[in-house]
Design an enzyme around this catalytic site. Structure first.
Site, PDB file in Angstrom:
ATOM      1  N   GLY A  73      -1.865   7.351   8.967  1.00  0.00           N
ATOM      2  CA  GLY A  73      -3.110   7.371   8.216  1.00  0.00           C
ATOM      3  C   GLY A  73      -4.205   6.437   8.661  1.00  0.00           C
TER       4      GLY A  73
ATOM      5  N   GLY B 120       1.618  -1.073  -3.354  1.00  0.00           N
ATOM      6  CA  GLY B 120       1.723  -2.349  -2.666  1.00  0.00           C
ATOM      7  C   GLY B 120       3.111  -2.632  -2.127  1.00  0.00           C
TER       8      GLY B 120
ATOM      9  CD  GLU C 225      -1.139   1.333   5.161  1.00  0.00           C
ATOM     10  OE1 GLU C 225      -1.466   2.137   6.047  1.00  0.00           O
ATOM     11  OE2 GLU C 225       0.020   1.198   4.760  1.00  0.00           O
ATOM     12  CG  ASP C 226      -3.507   5.215   5.028  1.00  0.00           C
ATOM     13  OD1 ASP C 226      -2.770   4.331   4.556  1.00  0.00           O
ATOM     14  OD2 ASP C 226      -3.148   6.407   5.135  1.00  0.00           O
TER      15      ASP C 226
ATOM     16  CG  ASP D 287      -1.154  13.272   5.455  1.00  0.00           C
ATOM     17  OD1 ASP D 287      -0.182  14.040   5.479  1.00  0.00           O
ATOM     18  OD2 ASP D 287      -1.056  12.063   5.172  1.00  0.00           O
TER      19      ASP D 287
ATOM     20  CG  ASP E 187      -0.498   4.454  -4.539  1.00  0.00           C
ATOM     21  OD1 ASP E 187      -0.165   3.998  -5.642  1.00  0.00           O
ATOM     22  OD2 ASP E 187      -0.789   5.640  -4.362  1.00  0.00           O
TER      23      ASP E 187
END
Length: 178
Positions: free
Chosen positions: A48, A108, A102-103, A162, A106
């Site tokens: 990502g 963590g 990182e993308d 994605d 959420d």
């Protein structure tokens, strides 16, 4: 706002590419100041973060290097809760300044595991630089120094993110339409 259909879901534009890039530039400016005179290693999390990492690196004016690690914790639209390291780190991190790119952060949990794993390699410092953070979903405390944007707890695609392998190529970020 435009809509796209990916597999069985419909998504609507939520963050245009121009907004994303201007916010990345602002974070890159901070990194340039904070790491002046240093040679940080950007450690991008695949798949990502590859688009974000490429854009971030182009905005950096300091000497820096990049490497990649692949971790997996998502399946479809939800986190599996299981974190599996797929591709490891080959560089010697001893004494290096590491910036994890990182993308999205959420819960963590993935990021905490990665920071703990890197800490055993004796880096000079470890900073977290996610494109997106979902603060309402965080389950662990993290020192996220270079957050580009905070978002609500929506499922998103585009700009490297994605849905079951699809949608990474979209220039904007799209939110699922229920």
């Amino acid at each position: 706002m435009s809509r796209v259909k990916i597999l069985d879901k419909t998504f609507e534009t939520s963050i245009p590419e121009a907004v994303i890039k201007s916010k990345i530039q602002a974070v890159a400016d901070r990194i340039n100041r904070d790491y002046e005179g240093k040679n940080p290693l950007l450690l991008a999390v695949l798949n990502g973060a590859f688009v974000f990492a490429a854009d971030l690196m182009r905005y950096l004016t300091i000497p820096c290097e990049i490497s990649f690690v692949k971790l997996a914790s998502y399946q479809g639209t939800t986190s599996t809760g299981r974190i599996k390291e797929v591709i490891g780190i080959n560089e010697d991190l001893s004494g290096r300044h590491v910036i994890i790119v990182e993308d999205i952060v959420d819960t963590g949990l993935t990021m905490r595991r990665m920071v703990e794993a890197l800490g055993t390699r004796k880096p000079a410092s470890v900073a977290i630089c996610p494109l997106l953070v979902k603060p309402d979903r965080l389950q662990v405390e993290l020192d996220i120094r270079y957050c580009v944007m905070e978002i609500p707890n929506d499922f998103i695609v585009g700009y490297g993110l994605d849905y079951n392998g699809q949608g990474r190529n979209l220039r904007d970020i799209y939110t699922v339409v229920e």
